[in-house]
Write an enzyme that holds these catalytic residues in place. Structure first.
Site, PDB file in Angstrom:
ATOM      1  N   GLY A  75       0.825  -1.203   0.000  1.00  0.00           N
ATOM      2  CA  GLY A  75       0.000   0.000   0.000  1.00  0.00           C
ATOM      3  C   GLY A  75       0.856   1.249   0.000  1.00  0.00           C
ATOM      4  N   ASN A  97       1.516  -2.406   5.355  1.00  0.00           N
ATOM      5  CA  ASN A  97       0.779  -1.159   5.557  1.00  0.00           C
ATOM      6  C   ASN A  97      -0.591  -1.151   4.889  1.00  0.00           C
ATOM      7  OD1 ASN A  97       0.519   1.961   5.860  1.00  0.00           O
ATOM      8  ND2 ASN A  97       0.413   1.604   3.645  1.00  0.00           N
ATOM      9  N   SER A 150      -3.547  -0.063  14.427  1.00  0.00           N
ATOM     10  CA  SER A 150      -4.283   1.186  14.631  1.00  0.00           C
ATOM     11  C   SER A 150      -4.502   1.405  16.117  1.00  0.00           C
ATOM     12  CB  SER A 150      -5.641   1.118  13.923  1.00  0.00           C
ATOM     13  OG  SER A 150      -6.470   2.209  14.281  1.00  0.00           O
ATOM     14  N   TYR A 156     -13.409  -2.811  10.891  1.00  0.00           N
ATOM     15  CA  TYR A 156     -12.036  -2.322  10.812  1.00  0.00           C
ATOM     16  C   TYR A 156     -11.264  -2.554  12.108  1.00  0.00           C
ATOM     17  CZ  TYR A 156      -8.154   1.008  10.425  1.00  0.00           C
ATOM     18  OH  TYR A 156      -6.911   1.590  10.415  1.00  0.00           O
ATOM     19  N   LYS A 210      -7.781  -4.932  12.965  1.00  0.00           N
ATOM     20  CA  LYS A 210      -6.524  -4.386  13.481  1.00  0.00           C
ATOM     21  C   LYS A 210      -6.154  -5.026  14.820  1.00  0.00           C
ATOM     22  CE  LYS A 210      -5.538  -1.638  10.100  1.00  0.00           C
ATOM     23  NZ  LYS A 210      -4.355  -1.910   9.248  1.00  0.00           N
TER      24      LYS A 210
END
Length: 253
Positions: free
Chosen positions: A11, A89, A142, A155, A159
């Site tokens: 990424g 990433n 995160s 999400y 993480k």
């Protein structure tokens, strides 16, 4: 003579990944710039790296597709032989409320943010072991693992999986001389336009601003360096104290 080191950043065409790739090139690494949709942006990152005297290659892979990940590494190994540092990433941060989330939302985010990290790490680690390289794998998680925000019921758990995976895998890989760590950024200014509603959140943070992509990249560079040689299985949180406990009478309110 020391062997030239290579870093692969997933990424890496935009945002945090782009800055990590550029910073690593400036620090002396040859780089593999993974991209999915923006080939020209990835090639621009490579041009910047080459201007620093480094070798650089843009390599396509959808990080939610295992066969793409395998092909990405095959190309990287063909060109550079081995990858010393991997920065996982790539990720999708699709903000969707729990009651509105679809199976497609769930499957896509889980594939990129969790499965991709797992198998990228596995392929890289096997090659490091084969080539007797004391490598470093850095996963971008995160601060949502520690905090709680709305529209993150897919999400944030992906993480959290990355963070827990980092600890468990680090324990196994330590015996092979490979370190694995994760970096947990908070809100980071990736070039949002003035007026973006997310910018209002900066006013509620203890440091009254977001992180810069350069600050995240510097954390990654440190963890990749020999100075961090005794750090593995740990999380570096870079969020300006956003996830510190809030009490009724704090000084910054």
């Amino acid at each position: 003579m020391m062997r030239q080191k290579t870093a692969l950043i997933t990424g890496a065409a935009r945002g945090i990944g782009r800055q990590i790739a550029i910073s690593m090139a400036k620090a002396g690494y040859d780089i593999v710039v993974n991209y999915r949709s923006d080939r020209e942006a990835a090639k621009e990152v490579c041009r910047i790296a080459k201007a620093c005297g480094r070798r650089a290659e843009a390599v396509y892979a959808d990080m939610g597709v295992l066969e793409d990940i395998r092909r990405m590494y095959e190309k990287a190994f063909d060109i550079f032989g081995v990858v010393d540092v991997v920065v996982n990433n790539a990720g999708i941060s699709s903000e969707v409320y729990f009651l509105d989330a679809t199976e497609e939302d769930f499957d896509r985010m889980t594939a990129v943010d969790w499965k991709g990290v797992y198998f990228s790490s596995q392929i890289a680690a096997k090659r490091m072991i084969e080539k007797e390289v004391k490598g470093v794998i850095i996963n971008i998680s995160s601060n949502q693992v520690m905090g709680c925000w709305p529209r993150a019921t897919i999400y944030a758990p992906t993480k959290a999986a990355v963070s827990k995976f980092t600890r468990n895998a680090a324990m196994e890989l330590a015996l092979k001389g490979i370190r694995m760590v994760d970096v947990a950024p908070g809100y980071t200014d990736v070039g949002w336009e003035p007026g973006d509603i997310r910018l209002e959140a900066a006013k509620r943070l203890p440091l009254r601003r977001f992180a810069t992509t350069e600050e995240i990249a510097q954390g990654v560079l440190y963890l990749a360096s020999d100075a961090a040689d005794y750090i593995t299985g740990s999380t570096l949180t870079i969020d300006g104290a956003a996830t510190l406990p809030v009490v009724a009478a704090n000084d910054f309110v």
